[in-house]
Design an enzyme around this catalytic site. Structure first.
Site, PDB file in Angstrom:
ATOM      1  N   HIS A 161      -4.708 -10.097  -3.029  1.00 35.32           N
ATOM      2  CA  HIS A 161      -4.037 -10.217  -1.736  1.00 35.32           C
ATOM      3  C   HIS A 161      -4.040 -11.668  -1.254  1.00 35.32           C
ATOM      4  CE1 HIS A 161      -5.644  -5.931  -1.512  1.00 35.32           C
ATOM      5  NE2 HIS A 161      -4.364  -5.733  -1.288  1.00 35.32           N
ATOM      6  N   GLN A 206       6.668  -0.671  -7.947  1.00 36.03           N
ATOM      7  CA  GLN A 206       6.832  -0.807  -6.497  1.00 36.03           C
ATOM      8  C   GLN A 206       7.692  -2.024  -6.175  1.00 36.03           C
ATOM      9  OE1 GLN A 206       3.570  -0.342  -3.452  1.00 36.03           O
ATOM     10  NE2 GLN A 206       3.537  -2.563  -3.594  1.00 36.03           N
ATOM     11  N   LEU A 224      -8.952  -6.231   1.386  1.00 34.10           N
ATOM     12  CA  LEU A 224      -8.324  -7.402   0.772  1.00 34.10           C
ATOM     13  C   LEU A 224      -9.234  -8.076  -0.252  1.00 34.10           C
ATOM     14  CD1 LEU A 224      -6.695  -8.941   3.984  1.00 34.10           C
ATOM     15  CD2 LEU A 224      -5.713  -7.309   2.352  1.00 34.10           C
ATOM     16  N   HIS A 225      -8.624  -8.489  -1.374  1.00 31.95           N
ATOM     17  CA  HIS A 225      -9.342  -9.177  -2.451  1.00 31.95           C
ATOM     18  C   HIS A 225      -8.539 -10.411  -2.858  1.00 31.95           C
ATOM     19  CE1 HIS A 225      -6.319  -7.215  -4.878  1.00 31.95           C
ATOM     20  NE2 HIS A 225      -6.770  -6.017  -4.556  1.00 31.95           N
ATOM     21  N   MET A 253      -2.521  -2.660   2.258  1.00 30.70           N
ATOM     22  CA  MET A 253      -3.280  -1.522   2.792  1.00 30.70           C
ATOM     23  C   MET A 253      -4.713  -1.947   3.100  1.00 30.70           C
ATOM     24  SD  MET A 253      -1.778   1.864   0.970  1.00 30.70           S
ATOM     25  CE  MET A 253      -2.728   1.744  -0.525  1.00 30.70           C
ATOM     26  N   ASP A 274       1.784  -4.117  -8.950  1.00 34.68           N
ATOM     27  CA  ASP A 274       2.482  -2.853  -8.731  1.00 34.68           C
ATOM     28  C   ASP A 274       3.949  -3.069  -9.101  1.00 34.68           C
ATOM     29  OD1 ASP A 274       0.331  -1.121  -7.292  1.00 34.68           O
ATOM     30  OD2 ASP A 274       0.222  -3.087  -6.361  1.00 34.68           O
TER      31      ASP A 274
HETATM   32  P1  AMP Z   1      -2.203  -2.822  -1.633  1.00 38.90           P
HETATM   33  O1  AMP Z   1      -3.088  -3.276  -0.526  1.00 38.90           O
HETATM   34  O2  AMP Z   1      -2.918  -2.270  -2.820  1.00 38.90           O
HETATM   35  O3  AMP Z   1      -1.060  -1.950  -1.155  1.00 38.90           O
HETATM   36  O4  AMP Z   1      -1.517  -4.137  -2.179  1.00 38.90           O
HETATM   37  C1  AMP Z   1      -0.808  -4.987  -1.312  1.00 38.90           C
HETATM   38  C2  AMP Z   1      -0.051  -5.984  -2.130  1.00 38.90           C
HETATM   39  O5  AMP Z   1      -0.967  -6.738  -2.925  1.00 38.90           O
HETATM   40  C3  AMP Z   1       0.942  -5.319  -3.107  1.00 38.90           C
HETATM   41  O6  AMP Z   1       2.134  -6.075  -3.128  1.00 38.90           O
HETATM   42  C4  AMP Z   1       0.201  -5.399  -4.404  1.00 38.90           C
HETATM   43  O7  AMP Z   1       1.062  -5.434  -5.533  1.00 38.90           O
HETATM   44  C5  AMP Z   1      -0.552  -6.705  -4.264  1.00 38.90           C
HETATM   45  N1  AMP Z   1      -1.689  -6.755  -5.176  1.00 38.90           N
HETATM   46  C6  AMP Z   1      -2.678  -5.833  -5.291  1.00 38.90           C
HETATM   47  N2  AMP Z   1      -3.534  -6.184  -6.279  1.00 38.90           N
HETATM   48  C7  AMP Z   1      -3.069  -7.337  -6.815  1.00 38.90           C
HETATM   49  C8  AMP Z   1      -3.482  -8.184  -7.865  1.00 38.90           C
HETATM   50  N3  AMP Z   1      -4.572  -7.921  -8.599  1.00 38.90           N
HETATM   51  N4  AMP Z   1      -2.750  -9.286  -8.141  1.00 38.90           N
HETATM   52  C9  AMP Z   1      -1.638  -9.555  -7.417  1.00 38.90           C
HETATM   53  N5  AMP Z   1      -1.188  -8.804  -6.404  1.00 38.90           N
HETATM   54  C10 AMP Z   1      -1.884  -7.701  -6.105  1.00 38.90           C
END
Ligand code: AMP
Length: 280
Positions: free
Chosen positions: A36, A152, A32-33, A29, A149
């Site tokens: 991601h 998920q 990005l960090h 979404m 997640d």
């Molecule tokens: P999001 O943008 O929050 O929907 O996350 C996109 C993807 O990045 C999802 O598969 C999340 O589980 C993964 N993600 C988010 N935060 C982390 C994290 N701290 N460590 C590993 N994967 C992550």
């Protein structure tokens, strides 16, 4: 790196890539960090063509949740993707994925109704609907999701099995800040004091991880979480040890792996975290 800002642009860019080589997809979404980035680099190591989708999916947000204020720093995200060697960024507008008269969605079933699904009704149906659409659009051989997640990831794996999707789903380890807090785009909502409170989530999981049994792991985590709830800004939603396949609570004498999942509201921000433990 190519950027497709619409479904039509993606279709034009992806022509010729659909079969050879198979793409690796990293759905996000945005905002990005490092979490991601770690998913993207896993994808990069496994596939010749890496596609990152950036789409704040309205279907997975409930009424009153943060859809409108979710961060959307697209220029920064594109810089991250370029630095990670992404081939194609797919960032469509909502209207490209959801027609006004759409009717068909995916149901996540029982797995989608407990814990996060109970706290956020319809959330996993929304997640699976957009993930299935992305799978159809990108046709990836591999898709990378974060263990952050966990429910998920389990729902996506369940969908792949139950709907016979020809996609390998790779779960990536949780990336944390130095203080233990799991990285999340929503961490940017936290004030400095809220951030200190948020550390209790990972601290509780860490304590649980030192324990030999389910009851002692629960007790160790609750000791930390009970103390945190002394602060009115920290509202625990759930903290429980669950079976990795069903996300139902495990019995006290459970052996093998279990996931300790935790969710709390800190001020206005809802955060989740988890850790996988092995007993016996
Ligand atoms: P999001 O943008 O929050 O929907 O996350 C996109 C993807 O990045 C999802 O598969 C999340 O589980 C993964 N993600 C988010 N935060 C982390 C994290 N701290 N460590 C590993 N994967 C992550």
């Amino acid at each position: 790196m190519k950027v497709a800002g619409s479904l039509a642009e993606y279709a034009a860019l992806a022509t010729g890539h659909r079969i050879n080589p198979p793409a690796a997809l990293v759905p996000t979404m945005g905002a990005l960090h490092e979490g991601h980035r770690s998913l993207i680099s896993l994808a990069r190591a496994r596939a010749e063509l890496v596609v990152v989708s950036i789409f704040v999916n309205p279907l997975q947000f409930g009424a009153g949740e943060d859809f409108a204020r979710y961060p959307r720093p697209l220029a920064d995200d594109l810089a991250v993707c370029a630095a990670e060697g992404v081939d194609i960024v797919f960032a469509p507008p909502v209207s490209d994925l959801y027609a006004a008269d759409r009717q068909v969605t995916v149901s996540a079933g029982a797995l989608g109704r407990v814990l996060e699904g109970a706290a956020r009704p319809g959330h996993f149906d929304g997640v699976l609907t957009v993930v299935l659409k992305l799978f159809h659009i990108v046709n990836p051989g591999l898709a990378v999701f974060g263990q952050k997640d966990a429910q998920q990831l389990a729902c996506v794996q369940r969908m792949v099995t139950d709907l016979n999707l020809d996609v390998e789903v790779l779960g990536a380890p949780i990336v944390r800040d130095e203080d233990g807090l799991a990285l999340s785009s929503r961490n940017s909502y936290l004030s400095p004091t809220e951030r200190l409170l948020a550390r209790n989530l990972s601290a509780a999981l860490e304590k649980a991880g030192t324990q030999p049994s389910v009851p002692s792991a629960r007790a160790a985590a609750y000791e930390v979480l009970d103390r945190a709830t002394d602060d009115p800004a920290f509202a625990l939603d759930y903290a429980t040890l669950v079976d990795p396949a069903t996300f139902r609570e495990v019995a006290d004498d459970h052996t093998g792996t279990a996931i300790f999942v935790v969710a709390a509201r800190i001020g206005q921000t809802r955060l989740i975290d988890n850790t996988t433990l092995t007993f016996g």
